[in-house]
Design a protein around this motif. Structure first.
Motif, PDB file in Angstrom:
ATOM      1  N   TYR A 349       0.827  -1.206   0.000  1.00 44.47           N
ATOM      2  CA  TYR A 349       0.000   0.000   0.000  1.00 44.47           C
ATOM      3  C   TYR A 349       0.866   1.263   0.000  1.00 44.47           C
ATOM      4  O   TYR A 349       0.494   2.282  -0.605  1.00 44.47           O
ATOM      5  N   GLY A 350       2.010   1.219   0.668  1.00 46.99           N
ATOM      6  CA  GLY A 350       2.926   2.352   0.593  1.00 46.99           C
ATOM      7  C   GLY A 350       3.424   2.572  -0.824  1.00 46.99           C
ATOM      8  O   GLY A 350       3.482   3.708  -1.319  1.00 46.99           O
ATOM      9  N   ALA A 351       3.770   1.469  -1.501  1.00 45.38           N
ATOM     10  CA  ALA A 351       4.200   1.565  -2.898  1.00 45.38           C
ATOM     11  C   ALA A 351       3.067   2.076  -3.781  1.00 45.38           C
ATOM     12  O   ALA A 351       3.279   2.875  -4.705  1.00 45.38           O
ATOM     13  N   TYR A 352       1.857   1.620  -3.504  1.00 49.45           N
ATOM     14  CA  TYR A 352       0.667   2.067  -4.234  1.00 49.45           C
ATOM     15  C   TYR A 352       0.539   3.587  -4.144  1.00 49.45           C
ATOM     16  O   TYR A 352       0.333   4.280  -5.155  1.00 49.45           O
ATOM     17  N   ALA A 353       0.676   4.136  -2.933  1.00 52.91           N
ATOM     18  CA  ALA A 353       0.558   5.588  -2.760  1.00 52.91           C
ATOM     19  C   ALA A 353       1.646   6.326  -3.526  1.00 52.91           C
ATOM     20  O   ALA A 353       1.390   7.374  -4.135  1.00 52.91           O
ATOM     21  N   SER A 357       0.921   8.809  -6.768  1.00 55.42           N
ATOM     22  CA  SER A 357       1.299  10.219  -6.672  1.00 55.42           C
ATOM     23  C   SER A 357       2.403  10.595  -7.648  1.00 55.42           C
ATOM     24  O   SER A 357       2.840  11.748  -7.675  1.00 55.42           O
ATOM     25  N   GLY A 358       2.879   9.626  -8.431  1.00 56.03           N
ATOM     26  CA  GLY A 358       3.927   9.910  -9.398  1.00 56.03           C
ATOM     27  C   GLY A 358       5.315   9.984  -8.806  1.00 56.03           C
ATOM     28  O   GLY A 358       6.267  10.367  -9.488  1.00 56.03           O
ATOM     29  N   HIS A 380      -1.354   8.185 -15.571  1.00 57.33           N
ATOM     30  CA  HIS A 380      -0.657   9.448 -15.825  1.00 57.33           C
ATOM     31  C   HIS A 380      -1.623  10.625 -15.698  1.00 57.33           C
ATOM     32  O   HIS A 380      -1.275  11.676 -15.133  1.00 57.33           O
ATOM     33  N   ARG A 381      -2.827  10.470 -16.195  1.00 54.97           N
ATOM     34  CA  ARG A 381      -3.840  11.520 -16.083  1.00 54.97           C
ATOM     35  C   ARG A 381      -4.126  11.828 -14.613  1.00 54.97           C
ATOM     36  O   ARG A 381      -4.297  12.984 -14.227  1.00 54.97           O
ATOM     37  N   TYR A 382      -4.171  10.763 -13.801  1.00 51.11           N
ATOM     38  CA  TYR A 382      -4.483  10.954 -12.379  1.00 51.11           C
ATOM     39  C   TYR A 382      -3.415  11.791 -11.683  1.00 51.11           C
ATOM     40  O   TYR A 382      -3.723  12.792 -11.022  1.00 51.11           O
ATOM     41  N   PHE A 383      -2.133  11.387 -11.803  1.00 51.17           N
ATOM     42  CA  PHE A 383      -1.139  12.080 -10.980  1.00 51.17           C
ATOM     43  C   PHE A 383      -0.592  13.362 -11.609  1.00 51.17           C
ATOM     44  O   PHE A 383       0.074  14.139 -10.919  1.00 51.17           O
ATOM     45  N   THR A 384      -0.889  13.602 -12.892  1.00 49.27           N
ATOM     46  CA  THR A 384      -0.440  14.867 -13.485  1.00 49.27           C
ATOM     47  C   THR A 384      -1.546  15.916 -13.564  1.00 49.27           C
ATOM     48  O   THR A 384      -1.249  17.116 -13.619  1.00 49.27           O
TER      49      THR A 384
END
Length: 484
Positions: A349-353, A357-358, A380-384
């Motif tokens: 879950y830490g890696a997921y976050a 977050s990019g 990419h759309r999510y974190f940018t």
């Protein structure tokens, strides 16, 4: 019959059929004014599911609408986090749910099967769970602890039968999702480990097809048919219908829109088609309510869409048939899921976050094996696009809250991207109940202290004023002492 199924069936039997109603916020739009408007239009809702609000406001609504059944939509209990019981103030979250449910006499308390905090990182809107066997096992265990906490709270009050049934809601995908299970099987795994109920959100279901399953199922109808064959429909207590819309920078010309869950947006026709497909399934045996989610939506649009929902024949038919279907065999996955170390899952879950977050590339991440079916463009759309807007603008635009400081930072070449990097630069312990506004102010003050220390005094004073105003409007005496 499995003891967990018996436990759910006994609890569900105590909840009367609520009918067709609304899932609402107390303030946006004003709930009592909305209710009067609907009454004047001749379309009074059978029940209301009310989103988390201070007890004083929930009690005010209860007193104003004495004959209307009320249910509760909770927030702040991160059941997907494998470290929930060791690293979060989960007992306080459960007690808040209990107080709120008691204030309105709720028969159920619904919570998204999603999180805004995990792995030491905080977000402003929901991220779905990792769709794996181990993650489902963790959710089921956490849900049982939460239900036990609710039961104990009401037992101490001398009202053990008044404890609400905990419901988990199918979460939305905001452009992407990770896992090696279909979401229907993920929830089947949860149901075999916990005696909870479920909420099936029709718009959220569409997002799972759009952003995760569309390569396997070119047709939404075919995807829904397979989903319904596996999802534990016999645990569904409530169905949600809500709008879908584009993010601020979405392109309406896309052949298949990049819609996300937006309660202020119109309900597209495709969701009514999907709703009818769901309501026609014979395994939907425990259904108590169907709600249109309308928080932040314009009142005229609510009136129009709720009238359409009331006129949908499949809704009343499904609610009337649910008791007859209750004798059908329960959906159960008999093979028990092998447990996985919480520490290993917490690291995932830490890696997921960090990936979301990019801050970490998927290819070099521990969750890379869970990226099957992932749309890289969606991530990419999510974190940018989505995430920067969420952290800077959502819940209070920093440029408007701190205009002089923001202008000074711009002149120095310090940008929102710098703030985003700082926000996810390291994990932080979770010490207080979740409130995104408090989290945002804390991160902003920390960031200024590092990026522009000469502005620190000004920012601290302005942040303290904002905290005080937010506390006056939103906090309750029981949680004030937990703020840091």
């Amino acid at each position: 019959m499995d003891s967990l199924v018996e436990g759910f069936a006994a609890r569900a039997a105590r909840i009367p059929v609520h009918g067709i109603g609304l899932s609402v916020d107390v303030f946006s739009p004003d709930l009592l004014e909305l209710h009067r408007t609907l009454e004047q239009a001749g379309i009074r809702p059978d029940y209301l599911e009310i989103f988390k609000a201070p007890v004083r406001d929930l009690a005010r609504v209860r007193a104003a609408l004495p004959g209307v059944p009320l249910a509760y939509h909770a927030e702040g209990l991160w059941l997907i986090d494998p470290a929930m019981r060791s690293a979060t103030p989960w007992r306080q979250a459960v007690e808040t749910i209990a107080r709120h449910a008691e204030a309105i006499g709720a028969g159920w308390a619904n919570h998204e099967c999603a999180g805004k905090q995990f792995g030491g990182y905080s977000f402003g809107t929901y991220l779905p769970p990792l769709l794996t066997n181990a993650a489902a096992t963790a959710v089921a265990a956490n849900a049982m602890w939460a239900q036990e906490g609710l039961d104990e709270w009401f037992a101490r009050k001398g009202r053990p039968d008044a404890a609400p049934l905990l419901l988990l809601e199918l979460p939305p995908l905001t452009y992407f999702g990770f896992g090696n299970l279909p979401v229907s099987e993920f929830f089947a795994r949860i149901a075999e480990g916990a005696s909870l109920g479920l909420v099936l959100d029709i718009g959220h279901l569409w997002t799972h097809w759009r952003y995760r399953e569309r390569r396997r199922f070119r047709s939404l109808e075919a995807f829904a048919a397979e989903f319904l064959a596996t999802f534990p429909l016999d645990r569904v207590v409530q169905i949600h219908l809500a709008g879908l819309g584009l993010h601020e920078d979405g392109d309406p010309a896309d052949p298949l829109p990049h819609w996300i869950d937006r309660h202020d947006a119109p309900v597209p026709a495709v969701l009514f088609d999907l709703l009818r497909q769901v309501l026609g399934h014979p395994a939907l045996a425990a259904l108590k309510g169907i709600a249109l989610e309308v928080d932040t939506k314009a009142v005229p649009a609510i009136v129009e869409e709720f009238r359409r929902l009331l006129e949908e024949p499949a809704c009343r038919k499904a609610l009337l048939n649910a008791p007859e279907r209750a004798g059908l065999p329960m959906t159960m996955v008999r093979e028990r899921v092998a447990g996985s170390a919480d520490r290993e899952l917490a690291e995932l879950y830490g890696a997921y976050a960090r990936v979301a977050s990019g801050r970490e590339s998927l290819e070099q991440s521990a969750i890379a094996p869970l990226g099957g079916g992932l749309d890289p463009e969606g991530l990419h759309r999510y974190f940018t696009r989505y995430l920067p807007h969420e952290l800077v603008c959502w819940g209070g635009d920093l440029a408007e809250l701190f205009p002089a400081v923001w202008t000074s930072l711009e002149k120095r070449g310090i940008t929102a991207a710098d703030f985003l990097r700082f926000w996810f630069g390291r994990p932080r312990p979770v010490a207080a109940p979740y409130d995104f506004f408090y989290v945002k102010l804390d991160r902003w003050v920390e960031f200024i202290g590092e990026a522009a220390p000469d502005l620190m005094g000004q920012v601290q004073k302005e942040a303290e004023i904002l905290r005080a105003l937010h506390t006056e409007l939103n906090d309750e005496p029981a949680v004030l002492g937990n703020r840091t």
